[in-house]
Design a protein around this motif. Structure first.
Motif, PDB file in Angstrom:
ATOM      1  N   PRO A  12       0.809  -1.225   0.000  1.00  0.00           N
ATOM      2  CA  PRO A  12       0.000   0.000   0.000  1.00  0.00           C
ATOM      3  C   PRO A  12       0.839   1.271   0.000  1.00  0.00           C
ATOM      4  N   ALA A  13       1.934   1.306   0.786  1.00  0.00           N
ATOM      5  CA  ALA A  13       2.773   2.509   0.826  1.00  0.00           C
ATOM      6  C   ALA A  13       3.491   2.724  -0.496  1.00  0.00           C
ATOM      7  N   GLY A  14       4.053   1.653  -1.068  1.00  0.00           N
ATOM      8  CA  GLY A  14       4.759   1.778  -2.340  1.00  0.00           C
ATOM      9  C   GLY A  14       3.853   2.189  -3.482  1.00  0.00           C
ATOM     10  N   LEU A  15       2.676   1.589  -3.549  1.00  0.00           N
ATOM     11  CA  LEU A  15       1.725   1.969  -4.598  1.00  0.00           C
ATOM     12  C   LEU A  15       1.273   3.411  -4.424  1.00  0.00           C
ATOM     13  N   GLY A  16       1.047   3.820  -3.179  1.00  0.00           N
ATOM     14  CA  GLY A  16       0.658   5.200  -2.934  1.00  0.00           C
ATOM     15  C   GLY A  16       1.745   6.182  -3.320  1.00  0.00           C
ATOM     16  N   ALA A  17       3.010   5.833  -3.020  1.00  0.00           N
ATOM     17  CA  ALA A  17       4.119   6.702  -3.404  1.00  0.00           C
ATOM     18  C   ALA A  17       4.252   6.780  -4.921  1.00  0.00           C
ATOM     19  N   ALA A  19       1.857   6.356  -7.120  1.00  0.00           N
ATOM     20  CA  ALA A  19       0.739   7.147  -7.644  1.00  0.00           C
ATOM     21  C   ALA A  19       0.999   8.635  -7.464  1.00  0.00           C
ATOM     22  N   GLY A  20       1.552   9.028  -6.308  1.00  0.00           N
ATOM     23  CA  GLY A  20       1.852  10.437  -6.080  1.00  0.00           C
ATOM     24  C   GLY A  20       2.923  10.960  -7.027  1.00  0.00           C
ATOM     25  N   ALA A  21       3.955  10.151  -7.280  1.00  0.00           N
ATOM     26  CA  ALA A  21       5.013  10.571  -8.198  1.00  0.00           C
ATOM     27  C   ALA A  21       4.489  10.697  -9.623  1.00  0.00           C
TER      28      ALA A  21
END
Length: 237
Positions: A12-17, A19-21
């Protein structure tokens, strides 16, 4: 020229990061040692299982699917599964260089790559912190994370019955996963009842209560704690 961001870990954290990038206009290389994204939180069974409902044991599965498809389907995102970071080198200026092995774990034909990103995000996830007690290293004694990983990734339960020691919020989804993956005759005992902690969230507590009522698989005992595990298969307070 857009910036290049490397994200290590596709939970979840990696996918969220990632997506933000991507929203900020960067190029993203998202890599993970597993075959599929999701990390420990959304660990999935192997594709060879042909699971009809892969999200059965997962909380927030639909939201994860939307985020996963949006990130992996983005034209500026490169998805590197089965990729392990084995070294990170510091540079005099800027982010470090990332050394990656791509390919099947322990395989002979793994490819070596060196990534030189403009930004590096480390999202490797969490791991269990075990507090030793007499018998903690015996066969059949598992951490909560290991028990949940086997239930989610292999549809295996670690024993019958199972004693879950503790009352923290994480043990609620662990117990729910075990109950969902186990046969109807399986039984689970909890030395202490789960507290009405806000950290667990009402949906997690509600899910636990519904599954427990439906399966009748959980029993709680108040005021006790296992202090010793023995080779007889018993836990003593």
């Amino acid at each position: 020229m857009s910036r290049h961001v490397v994200v290590v870990g596709s939970g979840p954290a990696g996918l969220g990061a990632a997506a933000g990038a991507l929203r900020a206009g960067a190029r993203v290389t998202l890599l993970d040692a597993a075959e599929d994204p999701g990390g420990q939180y959304h660990r999935m069974p192997p594709a060879a299982f042909g699971a009809a409902r892969p999200g059965r044991l997962h909380h927030g599965w639909r939201g994860f699917e939307r985020l996963r498809d949006r990130v992996l389907g983005h034209p500026r995102c490169a998805w590197w599964p089965e990729s392990a970071v084995w070294s990170v080198d510091r540079t005099e200026q800027g982010p470090p260089h990332v050394h990656v092995l791509r390919g099947e774990a322990d395989g002979a034909g793994r490819e070596r790559h060196v990534l030189r990103p403009d930004g590096l995000v480390l999202a490797p996830g969490a791991h269990d912190r075990v507090l030793p007690f007499p018998g903690w290293e015996l066969p059949g004694v598992y951490t909560a994370g290991a028990a949940q990983a086997l239930a989610k990734g292999e549809r295996l339960v670690v024993g019958d019955p199972v004693l879950i020691a503790g009352s923290g919020p994480f043990l609620l989804p662990v117990a729910a996963s075990l109950i969902e993956a186990a046969p109807p005759s399986w039984r689970c005992w909890r030395p202490t009842p789960p507290p009405p902690s806000p950290a667990a969230g009402p949906r997690a507590r509600g899910s636990w209560r519904r599954r427990r009522a439906r399966r009748g698989s959980s029993r709680g005992t108040r005021g006790s704690w296992p202090g010793t595990a023995s080779r007889t298969g018993r836990a003593a307070p």
